[in-house]
Scaffold this motif. Structure first.
Motif, PDB file in Angstrom:
ATOM      1  N   THR A   1      29.914 -35.974   3.640  1.00 47.57           N
ATOM      2  CA  THR A   1      30.167 -36.626   2.345  1.00 47.57           C
ATOM      3  C   THR A   1      29.865 -38.112   2.345  1.00 47.57           C
ATOM      4  O   THR A   1      29.935 -38.750   1.283  1.00 47.57           O
ATOM      5  N   GLY A   2      29.554 -38.694   3.497  1.00 47.13           N
ATOM      6  CA  GLY A   2      29.303 -40.127   3.554  1.00 47.13           C
ATOM      7  C   GLY A   2      30.511 -40.888   4.083  1.00 47.13           C
ATOM      8  O   GLY A   2      31.551 -40.301   4.396  1.00 47.13           O
ATOM      9  N   PRO A   3      30.401 -42.203   4.209  1.00 44.68           N
ATOM     10  CA  PRO A   3      31.481 -43.020   4.757  1.00 44.68           C
ATOM     11  C   PRO A   3      32.797 -42.820   4.009  1.00 44.68           C
ATOM     12  O   PRO A   3      32.813 -42.555   2.804  1.00 44.68           O
ATOM     13  N   LEU A   4      33.900 -42.952   4.742  1.00 48.20           N
ATOM     14  CA  LEU A   4      35.230 -42.755   4.179  1.00 48.20           C
ATOM     15  C   LEU A   4      35.814 -44.069   3.675  1.00 48.20           C
ATOM     16  O   LEU A   4      35.575 -45.128   4.257  1.00 48.20           O
ATOM     17  N   THR A   5      36.597 -43.986   2.617  1.00 44.52           N
ATOM     18  CA  THR A   5      37.434 -45.132   2.267  1.00 44.52           C
ATOM     19  C   THR A   5      38.550 -45.228   3.298  1.00 44.52           C
ATOM     20  O   THR A   5      38.869 -44.254   3.989  1.00 44.52           O
ATOM     21  N   VAL A   6      39.149 -46.402   3.416  1.00 44.18           N
ATOM     22  CA  VAL A   6      40.290 -46.557   4.319  1.00 44.18           C
ATOM     23  C   VAL A   6      41.420 -45.647   3.871  1.00 44.18           C
ATOM     24  O   VAL A   6      42.169 -45.109   4.690  1.00 44.18           O
TER      25      VAL A   6
ATOM     26  N   ILE B   1      34.505 -46.824   6.150  1.00 41.77           N
ATOM     27  CA  ILE B   1      34.462 -46.482   7.575  1.00 41.77           C
ATOM     28  C   ILE B   1      33.342 -45.473   7.795  1.00 41.77           C
ATOM     29  O   ILE B   1      33.324 -44.397   7.187  1.00 41.77           O
ATOM     30  N   ASP B   2      32.413 -45.829   8.654  1.00 36.55           N
ATOM     31  CA  ASP B   2      31.242 -45.007   8.946  1.00 36.55           C
ATOM     32  C   ASP B   2      31.267 -44.635  10.430  1.00 36.55           C
ATOM     33  O   ASP B   2      32.099 -45.132  11.198  1.00 36.55           O
TER      34      ASP B   2
ATOM     35  N   ASN C   1      26.422 -45.607  19.294  1.00 37.71           N
ATOM     36  CA  ASN C   1      27.531 -45.987  20.168  1.00 37.71           C
ATOM     37  C   ASN C   1      28.685 -44.997  20.145  1.00 37.71           C
ATOM     38  O   ASN C   1      29.685 -45.184  20.843  1.00 37.71           O
ATOM     39  N   ARG C   2      28.558 -43.961  19.310  1.00 38.97           N
ATOM     40  CA  ARG C   2      29.551 -42.893  19.233  1.00 38.97           C
ATOM     41  C   ARG C   2      30.951 -43.427  18.963  1.00 38.97           C
ATOM     42  O   ARG C   2      31.904 -43.120  19.673  1.00 38.97           O
ATOM     43  N   ARG C   3      31.056 -44.194  17.907  1.00 40.56           N
ATOM     44  CA  ARG C   3      32.362 -44.709  17.529  1.00 40.56           C
ATOM     45  C   ARG C   3      32.360 -45.045  16.041  1.00 40.56           C
ATOM     46  O   ARG C   3      31.304 -45.219  15.416  1.00 40.56           O
ATOM     47  N   LEU C   4      33.555 -45.126  15.471  1.00 39.02           N
ATOM     48  CA  LEU C   4      33.691 -45.500  14.074  1.00 39.02           C
ATOM     49  C   LEU C   4      33.433 -46.986  13.906  1.00 39.02           C
ATOM     50  O   LEU C   4      33.652 -47.777  14.825  1.00 39.02           O
ATOM     51  N   ARG C   5      32.972 -47.379  12.709  1.00 44.50           N
ATOM     52  CA  ARG C   5      32.651 -48.785  12.465  1.00 44.50           C
ATOM     53  C   ARG C   5      32.898 -49.122  10.994  1.00 44.50           C
ATOM     54  O   ARG C   5      32.973 -48.243  10.141  1.00 44.50           O
ATOM     55  N   TRP C   6      33.009 -50.423  10.724  1.00 41.32           N
ATOM     56  CA  TRP C   6      33.182 -50.912   9.355  1.00 41.32           C
ATOM     57  C   TRP C   6      31.815 -51.150   8.710  1.00 41.32           C
ATOM     58  O   TRP C   6      30.898 -51.655   9.349  1.00 41.32           O
ATOM     59  N   ILE C   7      31.704 -50.816   7.418  1.00 36.12           N
ATOM     60  CA  ILE C   7      30.520 -51.165   6.637  1.00 36.12           C
ATOM     61  C   ILE C   7      30.984 -51.536   5.220  1.00 36.12           C
ATOM     62  O   ILE C   7      32.091 -51.188   4.799  1.00 36.12           O
TER      63      ILE C   7
ATOM     64  N   ASP D   1      43.086 -51.392  18.024  1.00 38.66           N
ATOM     65  CA  ASP D   1      42.027 -51.233  17.026  1.00 38.66           C
ATOM     66  C   ASP D   1      42.326 -50.008  16.157  1.00 38.66           C
ATOM     67  O   ASP D   1      42.453 -48.894  16.682  1.00 38.66           O
ATOM     68  N   PRO D   2      42.441 -50.174  14.837  1.00 40.86           N
ATOM     69  CA  PRO D   2      42.779 -49.023  13.988  1.00 40.86           C
ATOM     70  C   PRO D   2      41.701 -47.958  13.910  1.00 40.86           C
ATOM     71  O   PRO D   2      41.982 -46.845  13.446  1.00 40.86           O
ATOM     72  N   LEU D   3      40.480 -48.276  14.344  1.00 38.77           N
ATOM     73  CA  LEU D   3      39.405 -47.283  14.309  1.00 38.77           C
ATOM     74  C   LEU D   3      39.281 -46.512  15.615  1.00 38.77           C
ATOM     75  O   LEU D   3      38.458 -45.605  15.717  1.00 38.77           O
TER      76      LEU D   3
END
Length: 484
Positions: free
Chosen positions: A62-67, A252-253, A258-264, A359-361
């Motif tokens: 569905t694409g990046p998530l909202t917080v 959040i994408d 790097n196999r990790r969550l990130r901010w966009i 880190d919250p992610l």
């Protein structure tokens, strides 16, 4: 010598009588030890991996998530959510709430409840509804205190305790701590009921909606307690693009490399951004330097449901001319209407694992996710709320600092009583016991944590909301008499 500290207040004459009825004969000192279950490192790793996989799949689909969506999954996923599968409270958990720190906190909340019931109930029986009761520590302290009040106020015998708790795991802990071996029954609506160890009726609900759907008893006076409840509500995060002078929502994408969550930042306007723009929400920050804000629509939806419940209770009771009920909120947060706080940036989203910030992610589902409560927005919302019932008015008090509230409620007086009772007990029963001084030090230390400006005294705020007839004048309630 214990009371020459700047946070210990004098007991006011206004709460003297209630203290005498509750505490003079009550020498109970709650044990500070708490039991807690924990998951093995292996199970925690597996749970984290499985939830992360689900989050990644959803992002890919569905694409990046909202917080907002990320927090819902991390905290309340039915199988892997942080609150759904473990005891997260206490020294062996991930954080400690005020009731876990000191029994005095819950006792003072009970005093506050008694004041409102005596002044505004007009003979109606008391319902106490706690939102997100954790391990049930606050409710247990309130129930014990109310049982002490029963000795002089027989009309409290029909007092009911209602717990709103989404987690079946925490419900079981609450039942054990509040009811001992008393069994519970389950009705047709999947509502659990039992008796506390002090003899009061107690009921569990998974949501406020379930509470609203339950059969109400007539002639009741509801008081809602929300202690460290709203800070866990999902939020949306927005950042101002300084070049374009417009707001974008943070998402959040998943970083495949790097196999990790990130901010966009969202490339286009999100539904929540459009809604807040239409409502003029961002206009509040047009003349300030704030470039990062958070917004939790669920808080306002929840408060509206609570107010609807209180108003409907009043209509069914045919008590339109009275105060219908009230809400007491205690949480860490800020009040932008206070000039001292107005220039602070609102980037408060964070995570805690085993009492340490992280880190919250990272490790979704294994850490508590939280954000500061915006008390100014709550006040603006309830005071501008359309009238949904005839002649109903909202009265809002606070937010004030926790140290102010507890000071007015007499925390110093109660601490002094506990210290004297402990010393008297040891002198009479165990004169050779040298450990009582450690208990006294622990009592003083726990009260200091609640009051000290470097601990919880300023960081935590109290707010009270009353619902009643618009013709009734409500004075500032006890605990809120200081300048707001």
């Amino acid at each position: 010598m214990f009371f020459k500290t700047n946070w210990l207040p004098r007991l006011t004459s206004r709460n003297c009588l209630l203290y005498k009825s509750l505490f003079i004969k009550n020498s109970f000192i709650r044990s500070s030890s708490s039991s807690s279950s924990s998951q093995s490192n292996h199970n925690e790793s597996n749970n984290e991996s499985l939830l992360l996989k689900e989050i990644v799949k959803q992002i890919q689909f569905t694409g990046p998530l909202t917080v907002n969506d990320y927090m819902r999954l991390a905290l309340t996923h039915p199988k892997y959510g942080f609150y759904m599968r473990q005891d997260v409270f206490g020294e062996k958990g991930h954080f400690i709430t005020s009731p876990e720190i000191s029994q005095i906190f819950g006792e003072l909340i009970a005093i506050w409840i008694m004041y409102q019931w005596q002044q505004y109930s007009n003979g109606r029986q008391l319902d106490i509804i706690e939102l997100g009761p954790g391990r049930g520590t606050l409710s247990a302290d309130i129930a014990r205190s109310m049982a002490q009040f029963n000795q002089t106020r027989q009309s409290l015998n029909d007092f009911h305790l209602h717990l709103i708790e989404i987690s079946p795991f925490l419900q079981s802990i609450q039942h054990r701590n509040l009811c001992d071996n008393e069994k519970y029954i389950i009705d047709n609506n999947n509502r659990k009921s039992s008796k506390t160890k002090y003899g009061q009726s107690i009921h569990w609900y998974q949501s406020i909606d379930q509470l609203n759907q339950s059969k109400r008893q007539s002639n009741r006076f509801p008081i809602f307690i929300a202690n460290e409840f709203f800070d866990a509500f999902p939020i949306h995060k927005f950042i101002k693009n300084s070049k374009q002078q417009k707001w974008n929502e943070l998402l959040i994408d998943y970083d495949e490399q790097n196999r990790r969550l990130r901010w966009i930042q969202a490339r286009n306007e999100t539904p929540m951004l459009k809604l807040l723009s239409l409502n003029g929400h961002f206009d509040r920050y047009s003349s300030s330097n704030i470039e990062h804000i958070e917004y939790s629509p669920t808080i306002f939806v929840t408060i509206d449901k609570i107010i609807d419940y209180i108003e409907q209770q009043s209509i069914e009771n045919d008590n339109n001319d009275d105060i219908s009920g009230c809400i007491l909120i205690c949480d860490y947060g800020f009040d932008d209407d206070n000039k001292d706080n107005h220039q602070k940036d609102r980037d408060t989203f964070r995570a805690y694992y085993q009492h340490k910030q992280c880190d919250p992610l990272l490790n979704p589902g294994m850490a508590d996710l939280t954000a500061d409560v915006d008390f100014a927005s709550i006040r603006h919302h309830v005071l501008n709320r359309p009238k949904r019932m005839l002649n109903k008015m909202i009265h809002c008090f606070g937010a004030i600092e926790q140290r102010q509230f507890l000071s007015q409620m007499g925390i110093g007086f109660r601490l002094k009583q506990l210290l004297q009772q402990q010393q008297s007990f040891n002198n009479n029963q165990h004169p050779d016991n040298k450990n009582y001084s450690n208990i006294q030090k622990e009592l003083i230390s726990s009260a200091r944590i609640l009051m000290d400006e470097m601990e919880m005294g300023i960081r935590f705020k109290f707010m009270a909301i009353f619902i009643g007839n618009e013709k009734i004048k409500i004075e500032k309630p006890v605990g809120f008499l200081a300048n707001e």
